[in-house]
Design a protein around this motif. Structure first.
Motif, PDB file in Angstrom:
ATOM      1  N   THR A 191      -4.991   7.271  -2.387  1.00 37.70           N
ATOM      2  CA  THR A 191      -5.917   6.134  -2.256  1.00 37.70           C
ATOM      3  C   THR A 191      -5.419   4.883  -2.986  1.00 37.70           C
ATOM      4  OG1 THR A 191      -7.650   7.794  -2.273  1.00 37.70           O
ATOM      5  CG2 THR A 191      -8.347   5.515  -2.452  1.00 37.70           C
ATOM      6  N   LEU A 192      -4.881   5.080  -4.206  1.00 35.45           N
ATOM      7  CA  LEU A 192      -4.471   3.924  -5.008  1.00 35.45           C
ATOM      8  C   LEU A 192      -3.151   3.327  -4.534  1.00 35.45           C
ATOM      9  CD1 LEU A 192      -5.486   5.433  -8.458  1.00 35.45           C
ATOM     10  CD2 LEU A 192      -6.657   3.590  -7.240  1.00 35.45           C
ATOM     11  N   TYR A 193      -2.530   3.951  -3.516  1.00 38.59           N
ATOM     12  CA  TYR A 193      -1.235   3.483  -3.022  1.00 38.59           C
ATOM     13  C   TYR A 193      -1.321   2.914  -1.609  1.00 38.59           C
ATOM     14  CZ  TYR A 193       0.875   5.726  -7.022  1.00 38.59           C
ATOM     15  OH  TYR A 193       1.239   6.052  -8.300  1.00 38.59           O
ATOM     16  N   ARG A 194      -2.530   2.862  -1.056  1.00 38.05           N
ATOM     17  CA  ARG A 194      -2.674   2.389   0.325  1.00 38.05           C
ATOM     18  C   ARG A 194      -2.355   0.902   0.434  1.00 38.05           C
ATOM     19  NH1 ARG A 194      -5.756   6.205   3.271  1.00 38.05           N
ATOM     20  NH2 ARG A 194      -5.733   4.684   4.933  1.00 38.05           N
TER      21      ARG A 194
ATOM     22  N   ASP B 167      -3.696  -0.882   3.140  1.00 43.94           N
ATOM     23  CA  ASP B 167      -4.664  -1.469   4.081  1.00 43.94           C
ATOM     24  C   ASP B 167      -5.795  -2.133   3.302  1.00 43.94           C
ATOM     25  OD1 ASP B 167      -5.483   0.948   3.135  1.00 43.94           O
ATOM     26  OD2 ASP B 167      -5.962   1.825   5.069  1.00 43.94           O
ATOM     27  N   LEU B 168      -5.396  -3.094   2.464  1.00 49.20           N
ATOM     28  CA  LEU B 168      -6.377  -3.758   1.620  1.00 49.20           C
ATOM     29  C   LEU B 168      -7.254  -4.713   2.409  1.00 49.20           C
ATOM     30  CD1 LEU B 168      -4.313  -4.735  -1.525  1.00 49.20           C
ATOM     31  CD2 LEU B 168      -6.012  -2.954  -1.312  1.00 49.20           C
ATOM     32  N   THR B 169      -8.541  -4.561   2.266  1.00 43.52           N
ATOM     33  CA  THR B 169      -9.449  -5.584   2.749  1.00 43.52           C
ATOM     34  C   THR B 169     -10.559  -5.645   1.718  1.00 43.52           C
ATOM     35  OG1 THR B 169     -11.389  -4.743   3.898  1.00 43.52           O
ATOM     36  CG2 THR B 169      -9.279  -4.246   4.887  1.00 43.52           C
TER      37      THR B 169
ATOM     38  N   ALA C  43     -14.807   0.151  -1.835  1.00 39.11           N
ATOM     39  CA  ALA C  43     -13.488   0.704  -2.134  1.00 39.11           C
ATOM     40  C   ALA C  43     -13.546   2.212  -1.900  1.00 39.11           C
ATOM     41  CB  ALA C  43     -13.114   0.398  -3.583  1.00 39.11           C
ATOM     42  N   PRO C  44     -12.534   2.787  -1.263  1.00 35.76           N
ATOM     43  CA  PRO C  44     -12.567   4.230  -1.011  1.00 35.76           C
ATOM     44  C   PRO C  44     -12.594   5.033  -2.312  1.00 35.76           C
ATOM     45  CG  PRO C  44     -10.594   3.220  -0.046  1.00 35.76           C
ATOM     46  CD  PRO C  44     -11.338   2.136  -0.732  1.00 35.76           C
ATOM     47  N   ILE C  45     -13.293   6.143  -2.278  1.00 32.49           N
ATOM     48  CA  ILE C  45     -13.397   7.004  -3.456  1.00 32.49           C
ATOM     49  C   ILE C  45     -12.023   7.597  -3.788  1.00 32.49           C
ATOM     50  CG2 ILE C  45     -14.447   9.140  -4.323  1.00 32.49           C
ATOM     51  CD1 ILE C  45     -16.432   6.814  -4.098  1.00 32.49           C
ATOM     52  N   VAL C  46     -11.674   7.555  -5.050  1.00 34.73           N
ATOM     53  CA  VAL C  46     -10.391   8.092  -5.519  1.00 34.73           C
ATOM     54  C   VAL C  46     -10.601   9.528  -5.989  1.00 34.73           C
ATOM     55  CG1 VAL C  46      -8.463   7.732  -7.108  1.00 34.73           C
ATOM     56  CG2 VAL C  46      -9.811   5.779  -6.347  1.00 34.73           C
TER      57      VAL C  46
ATOM     58  N   GLY D 154       2.301   5.686  10.157  1.00 26.28           N
ATOM     59  CA  GLY D 154       3.307   5.965   9.138  1.00 26.28           C
ATOM     60  C   GLY D 154       2.937   5.389   7.787  1.00 26.28           C
ATOM     61  N   ARG D 155       1.822   4.669   7.726  1.00 32.13           N
ATOM     62  CA  ARG D 155       1.453   4.012   6.471  1.00 32.13           C
ATOM     63  C   ARG D 155       0.970   5.001   5.408  1.00 32.13           C
ATOM     64  NH1 ARG D 155       1.479  -1.624   7.037  1.00 32.13           N
ATOM     65  NH2 ARG D 155       1.913  -2.154   9.191  1.00 32.13           N
ATOM     66  N   THR D 156       0.327   6.064   5.844  1.00 30.81           N
ATOM     67  CA  THR D 156      -0.078   7.097   4.887  1.00 30.81           C
ATOM     68  C   THR D 156       1.153   7.759   4.272  1.00 30.81           C
ATOM     69  OG1 THR D 156      -2.077   7.518   6.156  1.00 30.81           O
ATOM     70  CG2 THR D 156      -1.414   9.217   4.600  1.00 30.81           C
TER      71      THR D 156
END
Lengths: 182, 313
Positions: free
Chosen positions: A72-75, A77-79, A84-87, A111-113
């Motif tokens: 989660t902390l490396y994604r 796809d910031l908006t 914020a998604p749960i870590v 491929g972003r994940t």
């Protein structure tokens, strides 16, 4: 948003056959699994990594260590919209430095994940080699990333959603294509 | 579980139980990051955080700065004592100047209660209250709650005693607002001159002495005697305070068998807490400091971190 199941792509037996084949391929590609560890990408990569480890054990008699990576902390796809998604925790209880790490995920799409997972992994050690195993490759890559082990290639449109269901989370093992109900 | 993005974090009074739960849950993986060799994740890359402290601080300011850095935000500090504030610049003008430099979050401490609320209404930046006068210190209460939960496994229904200068304590107020949302039995203990007259309206029981107030307590939160906030003589002397209210291992024996002791720091050893108790393994003051960084990482991430694409891949 609501989703409707459009097609069943794999049932439990088909998933098992695909994972068994991947287990053999991991073993062959690395000439045994002495130095291999599996790291599943949360959420559904975790249960798949555990299933793969058990299949490898039944083939080779050695069960590779299994960890779970939260990316989660490396994604990227910031908006700023939406919560914020749960870590969750990353649980890799062994030293990955010098090991051959097989990253495991359910579906590869843009491929972003996988990109985020590579960064997350590299921050907790320096593996000798990283390989990528996925149950489904649905195409539409946006980054130069290619999985080493693929259970099934599934051509899809971008509007479709490929859902992998696993027993540990969803109560059953299957792969379906879903579409958004208008 | 979800945490709807809020513009500001000014106090725990208006934060819901669910929001607190998400913050405490998020702090768990954040604490893992602090323990790694590689203490940095890219979650807040490109975000700016500025700390502005109109009062002194060791741990709060430093832990906000480190929390931001561990998340890859850029953090800087306005040294109030060496800034144009000393030339008479107003709070409003100082804040506007900072805003024009572009940070996303202002972390602010101020001796006047309500100052961060005033600033939040007058700026587009997000504002986190790092302590305002005698009002609130929300991230201190969150780290206290995290520390309690880590040791006790839960907050639900615990008996929590807060000892000392309740009247001047923003830490006490934020703890009371936060813990009361988890069904805790809250007690405050101190000389009657240091207990606000209407505190029982917050659902708190008051006690005039340690012996009765600590009986069966699961958690003892010992507050610092704040000499800088006492302008009149609210108790006769430090010696008398020590005699009546210094918490010692003998007092701990009155509490529950596995009771823990918290202190927000800095400790006045030998005044509100004995050195022996401060060094005891049941005193979690050092854990509180580490947890403070983790909890502040969680707050910064939840306020600034990215949302999710509709379809992951």
């Amino acid at each position: 948003m609501e989703f409707r199941e459009k097609a069943l792509i794999m049932d439990e037996a088909a998933i098992r056959r695909a994972l068994t084949r991947i287990a053999h391929e991991i073993n062959e590609a690395n000439k045994g699994v002495d130095n291999v560890a599996l790291v599943g990408i949360r959420r559904r990569g975790g249960p798949l990594a555990h299933q793969l480890a058990s299949l490898i054990e039944s083939i080779e008699g050695i069960k590779p260590p299994v960890g779970v990576l939260d990316i989660t902390l490396y994604r990227d796809d910031l908006t700023a919209l939406g919560p914020a998604p749960i870590v969750h925790r990353t649980e890799v209880d062994f030293n990955i430095t010098g090991k051959i790490i097989v990253l495991v995920d359910d579906v590869i799409f843009t491929g972003r994940t996988a990109r985020a997972a590579l960064d997350a992994l590299m921050d907790i050690g320096r593996p000798k080699r990283i390989q990528l195993a996925v149950l489904i490759d649905r195409g539409h890559r946006e980054l130069p990333i290619k999985p080493d082990f693929v259970g099934k290639n599934v051509p899809t449109s971008r509007q479709e959603i490929v859902s992998v269901l696993v027993e540990e989370i969803d109560g059953e093992n299957k792969v379906v294509i879903e579409e958004i109900v208008e | 579980m979800r945490f709807d993005r809020r513009k500001d974090l000014l106090g725990l009074r208006d934060v819901t139980r669910e929001e607190i739960e998400v913050i405490l849950e998020t702090a768990v993986p954040m604490k893992d990051i602090i323990r790694r060799d590689m203490k940095k994740v890219p979650a807040l890359r490109g975000k700016g955080i500025i700390t502005v402290f109109y009062e002194n601080s060791t741990r709060t300011r430093t832990s906000f700065e480190l929390a931001g850095k561990y998340l890859s935000a850029d953090t800087s500090n306005l040294g109030v004592s060496t800034s144009s504030v000393q030339k008479g610049e107003s709070l409003k003008d100082t804040i506007k100047t900072i805003e024009m430099m572009g940070p996303d979050v202002l972390v602010m401490r101020h001796p006047s209660s309500g100052a961060p609320h005033y600033v939040a209404r007058n700026t587009g930046m997000r504002v986190i209250n790092a302590g305002d006068g005698i009002n609130e210190h929300p991230t201190q209460a969150l780290l206290d709650m995290y520390s309690i939960r880590e040791r006790k496994g839960t907050l639900e229904g615990l008996k929590v005693a807060i000892v000392g200068d309740i009247l001047h304590s923003r830490v006490a107020r934020s703890n009371i607002f936060g813990l009361s949302k988890f069904g805790c039995e809250l007690r405050v203990i101190g000389p009657s001159t240091l207990i606000p007259p209407d505190v029982e309206k917050l659902g708190v029981k008051t006690y005039g002495n340690l012996e009765s107030g600590l009986k069966g307590a699961d958690v003892i939160n010992v507050l610092r005697i704040q000499r800088e906030r006492q302008h009149g003589a609210l108790f006769p002397s430090i010696d008398e305070y020590r005699e009546l209210y210094m918490v010692t291992p003998e007092h701990l024996a009155l509490a529950a068998d596995d009771a823990i002791v918290l202190h927000p720091g800095p400790m006045n050893r030998g005044i509100e807490i004995s050195t022996e108790l401060a060094e005891s393994p049941r005193c979690v003051v050092n854990e509180q400091v580490s947890n403070g960084v983790a909890v502040r990482m969680a707050v910064l991430y939840l306020m600034l971190g990215g949302g999710r694409d509709e379809i992951a891949g």
